[in-house]
Structures are given as C-alpha cells and as structure tokens.
Design a protein around this motif. Structure first.
Motif, mmCIF file in Angstrom:
data_model
loop_
_atom_site.group_PDB
_atom_site.id
_atom_site.type_symbol
_atom_site.label_atom_id
_atom_site.label_comp_id
_atom_site.label_asym_id
_atom_site.label_seq_id
_atom_site.Cartn_x
_atom_site.Cartn_y
_atom_site.Cartn_z
ATOM 1 N N ASN A 5 0.106 4.419 5.649
ATOM 2 C CA ASN A 5 -0.132 5.476 4.575
ATOM 3 C C ASN A 5 0.587 4.516 3.362
ATOM 4 N N VAL A 6 0.079 3.421 3.217
ATOM 5 C CA VAL A 6 0.527 2.699 1.894
ATOM 6 C C VAL A 6 -0.849 2.467 0.755
ATOM 7 N N THR A 7 -0.666 2.668 -0.457
ATOM 8 C CA THR A 7 -1.498 2.578 -1.397
ATOM 9 C C THR A 7 -1.271 1.080 -2.247
ATOM 10 N N ILE A 8 -2.270 0.215 -2.134
ATOM 11 C CA ILE A 8 -1.946 -0.964 -2.823
ATOM 12 C C ILE A 8 -3.299 -1.074 -4.012
ATOM 13 N N SER A 9 -3.008 -0.938 -5.161
ATOM 14 C CA SER A 9 -3.974 -0.773 -6.162
ATOM 15 C C SER A 9 -3.469 -1.440 -7.496
ATOM 16 N N GLY A 10 -4.187 -1.727 -8.347
ATOM 17 C CA GLY A 10 -3.750 -2.292 -9.736
ATOM 18 C C GLY A 10 -3.216 -3.650 -9.643
ATOM 19 N N ASN A 11 -3.273 -4.638 -8.816
ATOM 20 C CA ASN A 11 -2.692 -5.641 -8.832
ATOM 21 C C ASN A 11 -3.508 -6.836 -9.112
ATOM 22 N N THR A 12 -2.898 -8.105 -9.483
ATOM 23 C CA THR A 12 -3.932 -9.131 -9.800
ATOM 24 C C THR A 12 -3.251 -10.330 -9.180
ATOM 25 N N ALA A 13 -4.139 -11.257 -8.869
ATOM 26 C CA ALA A 13 -3.909 -12.452 -8.205
ATOM 27 C C ALA A 13 -4.815 -13.717 -8.998
ATOM 28 N N GLY A 14 -4.238 -14.858 -9.270
ATOM 29 C CA GLY A 14 -4.751 -15.730 -10.239
ATOM 30 C C GLY A 14 -6.022 -16.428 -9.310
ATOM 31 N N TRP A 15 -5.768 -16.541 -7.967
ATOM 32 C CA TRP A 15 -6.622 -17.144 -7.109
ATOM 33 C C TRP A 15 -7.560 -16.207 -6.325
ATOM 34 N N SER A 16 -7.066 -15.644 -5.439
ATOM 35 C CA SER A 16 -7.848 -14.708 -4.357
ATOM 36 C C SER A 16 -6.685 -13.564 -3.979
ATOM 37 N N THR B 296 -0.579 -4.753 11.083
ATOM 38 C CA THR B 296 -1.279 -3.516 11.486
ATOM 39 C C THR B 296 -1.261 -2.648 10.359
ATOM 40 N N LEU B 297 -2.319 -2.310 9.761
ATOM 41 C CA LEU B 297 -2.791 -1.465 8.608
ATOM 42 C C LEU B 297 -3.456 -0.235 8.788
ATOM 43 N N ILE B 298 -2.752 0.892 8.650
ATOM 44 C CA ILE B 298 -3.545 2.036 9.259
ATOM 45 C C ILE B 298 -3.116 3.281 8.067
ATOM 46 N N ASN B 299 -4.271 3.978 7.558
ATOM 47 C CA ASN B 299 -4.247 4.950 6.487
ATOM 48 C C ASN B 299 -3.984 4.453 5.389
ATOM 49 N N LEU B 300 -4.454 3.130 4.804
ATOM 50 C CA LEU B 300 -4.265 2.677 3.705
ATOM 51 C C LEU B 300 -5.422 2.871 2.588
ATOM 52 N N ILE B 301 -4.988 2.689 1.525
ATOM 53 C CA ILE B 301 -6.042 2.758 0.545
ATOM 54 C C ILE B 301 -5.552 1.202 -0.556
ATOM 55 N N ILE B 302 -6.518 0.428 -0.397
ATOM 56 C CA ILE B 302 -6.404 -0.982 -0.883
ATOM 57 C C ILE B 302 -7.746 -0.998 -2.089
ATOM 58 N N TRP B 303 -7.367 -0.659 -3.474
ATOM 59 C CA TRP B 303 -8.658 -0.254 -4.314
ATOM 60 C C TRP B 303 -8.009 -0.903 -5.961
ATOM 61 N N ASN B 304 -9.262 -1.499 -6.229
ATOM 62 C CA ASN B 304 -8.833 -1.761 -7.835
ATOM 63 C C ASN B 304 -7.927 -2.867 -7.861
ATOM 64 N N ASN B 305 -7.914 -3.869 -7.016
ATOM 65 C CA ASN B 305 -7.100 -4.993 -7.238
ATOM 66 C C ASN B 305 -8.096 -6.214 -7.593
ATOM 67 N N ILE B 306 -7.536 -6.975 -8.444
ATOM 68 C CA ILE B 306 -8.237 -8.292 -9.156
ATOM 69 C C ILE B 306 -7.830 -9.539 -8.524
ATOM 70 N N PRO B 307 -8.612 -10.429 -7.944
ATOM 71 C CA PRO B 307 -10.150 -10.218 -7.995
ATOM 72 C C PRO B 307 -10.712 -9.509 -6.718
ATOM 73 N N ASN B 308 -10.005 -9.258 -5.730
ATOM 74 C CA ASN B 308 -10.491 -8.678 -4.311
ATOM 75 C C ASN B 308 -9.382 -8.146 -3.705
ATOM 76 N N SER B 309 -9.834 -7.427 -2.714
ATOM 77 C CA SER B 309 -8.805 -6.609 -1.907
ATOM 78 C C SER B 309 -7.795 -7.579 -0.965
ATOM 79 N N ILE B 310 -8.551 -8.320 -0.090
ATOM 80 C CA ILE B 310 -7.891 -8.761 0.913
ATOM 81 C C ILE B 310 -8.602 -10.356 1.040
ATOM 82 N N ASP B 311 -7.635 -11.349 1.477
ATOM 83 C CA ASP B 311 -7.967 -12.541 1.858
ATOM 84 C C ASP B 311 -7.056 -13.058 3.064
ATOM 85 N N HIS B 312 -7.841 -13.529 4.058
ATOM 86 C CA HIS B 312 -6.949 -14.154 5.067
ATOM 87 C C HIS B 312 -7.572 -15.347 5.671
ATOM 88 N N TRP B 313 -6.795 -16.281 6.508
ATOM 89 C CA TRP B 313 -7.237 -17.458 7.185
ATOM 90 C C TRP B 313 -7.639 -17.014 8.531
#
Length: 223
Positions: free
Chosen positions: A49-60, A73-90
C-alpha cells in the motif's frame, strides 16, 4: 521532496530489505539517473500500500528503478504520473519482481494489476487520497502471504490500492489509550498510554494503620 544526482531521488536502497507500508513517495528527482522516487541495488524490499507519484528521473524510471540483484515484492501499490515512466529494471540481472494488485501507469503483467487513472483527490497539492469512483477502491488484496487469512485492515469489500484507504478516518482506535479518537475507523499506530501505575490501599474493620510511609513515583492525579 528530495534530489539526487544519479539515482534514488526519494529513497535509495543498497543492501537493504525494509518493509514499507502506507507510505507516499512524491515530488523527488534523480537529475541524471534512474529512479526518481526509488532506486534499488542488491535489495529485496517489501512495499505494501505505497503510492509513488509525481517523481522525475533524468534518464528512466521516474517511479522506481530495479537495479542489480534486486527482487522486490510490491503489493497494493499505485505508481502513477512519474516522468518519464513508472518502472525500469534489468531482467538480465534479476528475477521477475513480484508486482500484484497494483495500478501501474503503462501497465505491468501480474495478478490483479490495472492501468487506470487512480483519481487522486488533489495531487497537485499533495493529497493522494482516492476520490469517489477511483478504480483503486476495493481493488487490492488483504491476504499477503496466501495463507487464507487477512494480513491488513481495510474498509469495504477489499483493501484499496495506494497509501490511503478510501473513507478512512485515521487515528487511535484503542479505547484504553489516552489519545483514543472515537471518530477514527482505521488505527494509524499513534496510540499513547499512561505510564502511571494505579495504587490502592485497603484495610479491614478494626485495623489501625499508623505511620505507614508511602512513596509514589511518576504518579498523575486521577480523573
């Protein structure tokens, strides 16, 4: 509202495995790197139950970046309106992260996940509670470990996604606490309790108590 030069503007985890519950991460920047909200390296945190919103990264990964050897482990999250995208992983360095019952802008494959405007009440002014009609209401899960028992409190048919339960009045719900709030319907962990001990003296008829010394520490008057 924090700024980092490379990654993890709001929070940068390195060899760390915390559990975050009912947390909002917003308004942070990674100026030249990845993970405006969060950056993870060699870490396996649990976010509930974490909200991640309104954050910005210069690359990704304006929301959250999953770096080397990271399996959160991410459960019951909102990841919305982050620039340029929500999630990146390798993926070449990690197992697929467990992301379930979450609202991810841009979408993410996983049980119960959605990609829909969460309808925050007033995000421009930092209010990330859910507005009536939000698709995140009753869209989460309470049984986090799959044992058939609910692990979190909630209102309605099911927990909401994000940090704030719709219709919740947060406060101390324990009547035994000195700061009990009768209007609260969701406990926020703020309950406080008196440290004073109750002292009573009783005697039987015909007894005569003379010169009894009584020492009291940390006492407060009764009401």
């Amino acid at each position: 509202e924090n700024t980092a030069g490379s990654g993890g503007g709001g929070m940068n985890l390195f060899y760390s495995n915390p559990t975050l519950t009912n947390v909002t991460i917003s308004g942070n920047t990674a100026t030249t790197g990845m993970g405006g909200g969060m950056g993870l390296e060699d870490s396996d945190p649990t976010l509930i139950n974490v909200t991640i919103s309104g954050n910005t990264a210069g690359w990704s990964a304006g929301g959250i970046f999953l770096g080397n050897s990271t399996n959160p482990t991410l459960i019951n999250l909102i990841i919305w309106n982050n620039i340029p995208n929500s999630i990146d992983h390798w993926p070449e360095y990690n197992e697929e992260p467990i992301i379930a019952y979450s609202d991810i802008e841009g979408g993410w494959e996983g049980e119960g996940n959605i990609d829909a405007d969460p309808l925050f009440t007033d995000p421009e002014n930092g209010n990330f509670s859910l507005h009536e009609g939000s698709p995140c209401i009753d869209a989460g899960i309470a049984d986090l470990d799959g044992d058939g028992e609910d692990d979190i409190e909630y209102l309605g048919a099911a927990p909401d996604m994000g940090a704030f339960e719709y219709g919740a009045v947060y406060g101390c719900t324990d009547p035994e606490a000195i700061n009990f709030d009768p209007e609260a319907n969701m406990d926020d962990g703020s309950c406080e309790y008196s440290s004073a001990s109750e002292i009573s003296v009783s005697y039987n008829t015909g007894w005569n108590i003379v010169g009894l010394p009584l020492y009291v520490e940390d006492a407060s008057p009764g009401t």
